[in-house]
Design a protein around this motif. Structure first.
Motif, mmCIF file in Angstrom:
data_model
loop_
_atom_site.group_PDB
_atom_site.id
_atom_site.type_symbol
_atom_site.label_atom_id
_atom_site.label_comp_id
_atom_site.label_asym_id
_atom_site.label_seq_id
_atom_site.Cartn_x
_atom_site.Cartn_y
_atom_site.Cartn_z
ATOM 1 N N ASN A 1 0.826 -1.202 0.000
ATOM 2 C CA ASN A 1 0.000 0.000 0.000
ATOM 3 C C ASN A 1 0.865 1.259 0.000
ATOM 4 O OD1 ASN A 1 -2.688 1.402 0.491
ATOM 5 N ND2 ASN A 1 -1.499 2.092 2.253
ATOM 6 N N HIS B 1 -4.046 4.332 -5.048
ATOM 7 C CA HIS B 1 -5.151 4.482 -4.090
ATOM 8 C C HIS B 1 -5.282 5.908 -3.562
ATOM 9 C CE1 HIS B 1 -1.808 3.989 -1.148
ATOM 10 N NE2 HIS B 1 -2.573 4.671 -0.340
ATOM 11 N N HIS C 1 -7.298 9.131 -0.195
ATOM 12 C CA HIS C 1 -6.647 10.170 0.611
ATOM 13 C C HIS C 1 -7.053 11.565 0.131
ATOM 14 C CE1 HIS C 1 -4.299 7.125 2.525
ATOM 15 N NE2 HIS C 1 -3.489 6.903 1.527
ATOM 16 N N ASP D 1 -5.066 4.791 5.573
ATOM 17 C CA ASP D 1 -4.313 3.612 5.139
ATOM 18 C C ASP D 1 -4.665 2.399 6.003
ATOM 19 O OD1 ASP D 1 -2.884 4.454 2.863
ATOM 20 O OD2 ASP D 1 -1.484 5.569 4.115
HETATM 21 FE FE FE Z 1 -1.886 5.577 1.415
#
Ligand code: FE
Ligand code: FES
Length: 410
Positions: free
Chosen positions: A198, A204, A209, A359
């Motif tokens: 990740n 992502h 985020h 996360d």
């Molecule tokens: Fe992240």
């Protein structure tokens, strides 16, 4: 030492380059135990910063899997590391995460060890007892501009060749003149590899985020390309080289011990990784201004840092169990900066606190899906190149031993 997990060969055969890794890599206790021995014990790990142990006897622990390492300042001013295992019957010697010791006294039967690891005394051991045979097991230490790295394995190649190339690029940041402003741990019920993967992709970042995406261009390769020119000019004015370094890929000379440095732009109006773009702390090192960028720095495959003009954020993803990992985040500022006067801790840590919470959530959900009997590895995107590189690194580390030893040492 663990043996070779019986399912390992079948899992490796099941893996197809370009796809995610099969489920068993993230669910098997035997694979996890093997990971600790083959990946974690054989790589250089970030253990802290010299400013955390300024005086003789000051120590910090680095714990992961079933291992624990004591990192201590000795009486000559050097930094040493020892396995936190008593040579008598194996008790942990230090049980606090950090502290100061005159000597290391085992809490079980009180064998005492010098800061250098030598056994000083053991009671009632008879006339033939030779204390010089029973010192603490040493762990290798490499220092880089105040950052401390340790490695349990004698055969792992040295970090120095890569660090020698990295050193002039990071010199203006004055990494040796940092102090810890804040540390936080985000426990996530997931295998350590999902946490690392990740971190290694920003595919992502857009969806997950919101706060990070308002200020950092990494999630958008097109916008990033447009902003690189102005960033280079600001970096030069701040006293930073715009040279990049990548010794980490498959073709790199030392893929297990390489270094990486790349600066990417923040959006206009952002001097640093703050909520409103305004500075958060005094400039680091010898910088003459804000470069308006974020610098990704990697040292070895498991240690990652994000350096802004006024603070550094360090990451490690410490395995606790097959599906339990601590995401540890450390915020560092200029050694002379004073909390309350020069920086506000809440403001300093805001971005990577909210981002690490995001996360934790997405990694947790990732593991939950991978645990399903119906999970099948899907294809990686163009923005997940490093995830593929990580798989290569990982498979080489856990693969047949002689091959890795040749590759790592050759
Ligand atoms: Fe992240
Ligand atoms: Fe440490 Fe006995 S286990 S003194």
């Amino acid at each position: 030492m663990t043996g070779r997990p019986p399912e390992l060969d079948a899992l490796i055969a099941e893996y197809h380059p370009g796809l995610a890794m099969p489920r068993g890599f993230y669910t098997s206790q035997a694979i996890y135990d093997h990971d600790i021995v083959r990946v974690w014990n054989r790589n250089w790990l970030w253990a802290g910063h010299e400013s955390q142990i300024p005086e003789a006897g000051d120590y910090v622990l680095l714990d992961y899997g079933s291992e624990s390492i004591i990192i201590v300042r000795d009486r000559d001013g050097g930094v040493r590391a020892h396995l936190n295992i008593c040579r008598h019957r194996g008790s942990r010697i230090c049980t606090e995460a950090e502290g100061t010791a005159r000597v290391f006294a085992c809490p079980y039967h009180a064998w005492t060890f010098e800061l250098t690891g030598e056994l000083r005394a053991g009671r009632a051991m008879g006339p033939d007892f030779d204390p010089s045979r029973w010192g603490l097991f040493p762990v290798r230490v490499t220092l880089f501009q105040g950052l401390i790295f340790v490695c349990c394995d004698a055969d792992t190649p040295a970090l120095e060749p890569a660090l020698a190339q990295l050193a002039p690029l990071t010199a203006p940041y004055g990494l040796d003149r940092l102090k810890v402003a804040h540390k936080a741990s985000y426990p996530v019920p997931a295998n350590w590899k999902l946490a690392v993967e990740n971190y290694l992709e920003c595919y992502h970042c857009g969806p997950a985020h919101q706060e990070y995406s308002r200020s950092h261009s990494l999630k958008s390769p097109k916008e990033m390309a447009e902003l690189v020119g102005p960033l280079a000019a600001r970096a030069a004015a701040a006293g930073l080289s715009s040279e990049m370094l990548d010794l980490t890929g498959a073709a790199a000379p030392t893929p297990f011990t390489g270094a990486y440095l790349r600066r990417y732009p923040l959006y206009p109006g952002y001097d640093t990784g703050s909520r409103d773009g305004a500075p958060l702390a005094p400039l680091l090192g010898d910088l003459k201004g804000y470069d308006g960028g974020a610098t990704d720095m990697g040292i070895g495959p498991l240690n990652w840092f994000l350096v802004y003009s006024d603070h550094l954020v360090g990451y490690r993803f410490l395995p606790r169990d097959v599906q339990q990992t601590d995401i540890e985040v450390v915020w560092m500022v200029h050694a002379d900066a004073e909390e309350g006067r020069d920086y506000d801790r809440e403001a300093l840590t805001w971005l990577w606190h909210v981002t690490s919470q995001d996360d934790e959530r997405i990694i947790r959900h990732n593991q939950a899906g991978v645990n399903s009997a119906y999970f099948q590895p899907g294809p990686l995107s163009e923005m997940e190149g490093w995830v593929g590189d990580f798989y290569n690194f990982y498979l080489r580390m856990i693969g047949p031993d002689p091959e890795f030893r040749k590759a790592a040492n050759g």
